[in-house]
Design an enzyme around this catalytic site. Sequence first.
Site, PDB file in Angstrom:
ATOM      1  CB  SER A  68     -82.562  59.714 -49.980  1.00  0.00           C
ATOM      2  OG  SER A  68     -81.520  60.039 -50.841  1.00  0.00           O
ATOM      3  CG  HIS A  69     -83.790  61.642 -53.764  1.00  0.00           C
ATOM      4  ND1 HIS A  69     -83.205  60.476 -53.324  1.00  0.00           N
ATOM      5  CD2 HIS A  69     -84.741  61.293 -54.645  1.00  0.00           C
ATOM      6  CE1 HIS A  69     -83.779  59.458 -53.932  1.00  0.00           C
ATOM      7  NE2 HIS A  69     -84.719  59.926 -54.735  1.00  0.00           N
ATOM      8  CE  LYS A  86     -78.776  53.964 -45.710  1.00  0.00           C
ATOM      9  NZ  LYS A  86     -77.977  54.235 -46.903  1.00  0.00           N
ATOM     10  CG  ASP A 132     -79.119  63.333 -51.318  1.00  0.00           C
ATOM     11  OD1 ASP A 132     -78.024  63.529 -50.764  1.00  0.00           O
ATOM     12  OD2 ASP A 132     -79.730  62.249 -51.258  1.00  0.00           O
ATOM     13  CG  ASP A 151     -79.298  60.853 -47.466  1.00  0.00           C
ATOM     14  OD1 ASP A 151     -79.493  61.404 -48.569  1.00  0.00           O
ATOM     15  OD2 ASP A 151     -79.029  59.647 -47.355  1.00  0.00           O
ATOM     16  CG  ASP A 198     -76.798  59.512 -50.055  1.00  0.00           C
ATOM     17  OD1 ASP A 198     -77.492  60.424 -50.540  1.00  0.00           O
ATOM     18  OD2 ASP A 198     -77.247  58.380 -49.770  1.00  0.00           O
ATOM     19  NE  ARG A 199     -79.836  59.946 -54.707  1.00  0.00           N
ATOM     20  CZ  ARG A 199     -80.798  59.547 -55.513  1.00  0.00           C
ATOM     21  NH1 ARG A 199     -81.224  60.336 -56.472  1.00  0.00           N
ATOM     22  NH2 ARG A 199     -81.343  58.364 -55.366  1.00  0.00           N
ATOM     23  CB  SER A 239     -79.389  57.667 -58.968  1.00  0.00           C
ATOM     24  OG  SER A 239     -78.570  56.796 -58.213  1.00  0.00           O
ATOM     25  CE  LYS A 257     -76.804  57.376 -52.837  1.00  0.00           C
ATOM     26  NZ  LYS A 257     -77.555  56.235 -53.358  1.00  0.00           N
TER      27      LYS A 257
END
Length: 542
Positions: free
Chosen positions: A112-113, A125, A276, A278, A280-281, A364, A375
Site C-alpha cells: 500500500s502506502h 493480499k 497511494d 496501490d 486505493d487511497r 485513513s 477502497k
Amino acid sequence: MINTITTAPYPEQKPGTSGMRKRVVVFQQNHYLENYIQAIFDSIGDFSGQTLVLGGDGRFYNKEAIQTVVKMAVANGFGKIIIGQNGLLSTPAVSHLIRKNKAYGGLVFSASHNPGGPEGDFGVKYNNGSGGPVSETINEAVYARTLEIEQFKILKTDDIDLATHGVSDMAGTVIEVVDPVKDYAALMQTLFDFDAIRALFEGGFTLQFDAMHAITGPYATLILQDMLGAAKGSVVNGIPLPDFGGKHPDPNPVHAKALCDLMLGDEGPDFGAASDGDGDRNLIVGKNQYVTPSDSLAILAANAHLAPGYKGGIKGIARSMPTSAAADRVADSLGIKCYETPTGWKYFGNLLSAGKISICGEESAGTGSDHVQEKDGLWAVLLWLNILAKRKQSVVEIVREHWQTYGRNYYSRHDYEAVDTQLADDLLAKLRAKLPGLVGQETEAGKITYGDDFSYDDPIDGSHSASQGLRIGFENGARIVARLSGTGTVGATIRLYLERYEPRDGDLGQETQTALKSLIALAEELIGVKSATGRAGPNVIT
Ligand code: G1P
Ligand code: ZN
C-alpha cells in the site's frame, strides 16, 4: 514438470489489517514468499480449474513475485490466470477483474502506502471471489497453515512474457496478460457523468493529480487527461517506479506536501488529488481547502445522487470506528443507516455484498462504494469531479456549505511510529484498565460518558471481533480513540484519533489542532505517549 519442494515454516507470517506486509529482505529469504502463497492456496478451498487474478503496484520485487506465483498457481491447479501487463494492477482494478471474470480470487502484491525499493516493504493480499479482502477466519486459517507447512508446489518452466497483452498456455492453464486500465476505465464510465466532467475541464477548470510514482499513474493519465480532457501535465509523478522515487506513496499532507503547498494560495489549480502505492487511497484538496477523509466521506455520501451510478440514492453508509461521525449526520438526514465497523476494509465486505450500504470509508483516506469491494482512490476523485461539475461550486464552497448544514467534526489523527512494541502494549493496557473509572468525569474537553474497548458483531454473518480500539466518548460528541496499527513493519505504531463536534451555529472556522487542543492535552494526560516515549510529538499528523 510440477516440483514439490520441501520447506520449513517461517513462524511470523501473520496477516495484519490488510494482508501480510514485511520488509523486502524478509520476503527475499529462501522460500518465504512460496511458503506464504502455498499456505493461502491450502486454506481457500477447491479452486481447481478456476480463475485467479494477479497483479501488484509495481514496487520492487513485484515482477519476481508474479513470476514465482504464476508457476505455483499453475502447479496448484488453477485453470486460468489473468495478469496485468508488466505485472501491474491497482487494488480496485484487481477487485473489478475478479468480479467481472467471476474469478475464484486474486492476489495483490503491494504494501500500500509503505515505502518501496530494496530497503522498503513488500506485501501479499488475497481477495476472494466477491473481489474483497478475506475474512478474519480465512486469515487465521492461512496463518495456522504457515506454522505447519512442509512443502509447496511449483511448475519448473521459463518466465512468462509480462510485457505483451495476449493469451498463452502454461502446462494446460490459460495465461492471459491484460491491459491493466481498460476494464477499470470502462467501469468508471458507467458510474460517472463523463460529459459533465469533460465540460468542466473545457470551461477552464484545472487539476493536479499526484500519482506519487505509484500505480495510479497510467490510470489517471488515461482517464483524467485522455478521456476527460484535463490538460496534459495535470497528472504528475505518473510513471510507476519500483521505489516510488524514494518517497512514501502515502497521500496525506505530510507525504504529498508539494501538492498541499501548491493548493495553498490562489496560484494553484482548482482541485488537487493524490493516491497511494496501490491506488486505493485518496487525498482531496481544494484551493485553500484541505478536505479531511472523514469529511470527504460525508460530502460524497450527501452528494452521490448527482452521479449516474448513484442517482437512485444510496442504501446506507459505513465508516470505520475511528473515522469521524460526520457521515452519521448525513445518514440521519437521509434517513438511512450508518454502520460503525472496526478498522480495515474487510469489515465492509459483508455489508456491501448484502446490499446494506452503497458508500463506505475510513479516516485513513480510503473511500469506496459497491462498484468494487475495495477502497478506490480514483473513484473518489471522479465522484468529487462529478459533484463539482454538477454543483458548479468550488471545493471550499461545498465544504463550508456542508458544515453549515450538518455542523463540523473537527478531526485529526496523531501517529507515533516505530515505538518499542512492549512499551506500546503497556501504554494501551494501562489505558484500558483506566477506562471504567473515567466515565462520569468532568474534564476541560467535556463530560466523559463512556470508555470501552470497541468490539463489533457483524450483522450479516454474526462473527464477533473484539479489542478493536480504546474509545473515550464525551457528552458533547467529542471522542478520543487509541489503537495500535496492524500494518506497520517496524516496532509498533500508536494511533491517537481526536474528534470534536461543533454544531452548525458554532465556530466553524478554527484551525484544526487549535480546535482539538484540550482533547490533545487530555489524551496525553490519560495515555502519556509523549512522556513514555520521550518524544516531542507525533511523527505524522493527518
Ligand atoms: C491502516 C489504516 C486502516 C486501513 C489499513 C489498510 O491500518 O488505519 O484504516 O484499512 O491501513 O490500508 P492500521 O495501520 O491502522 O492497522
Ligand atoms: Zn493502499
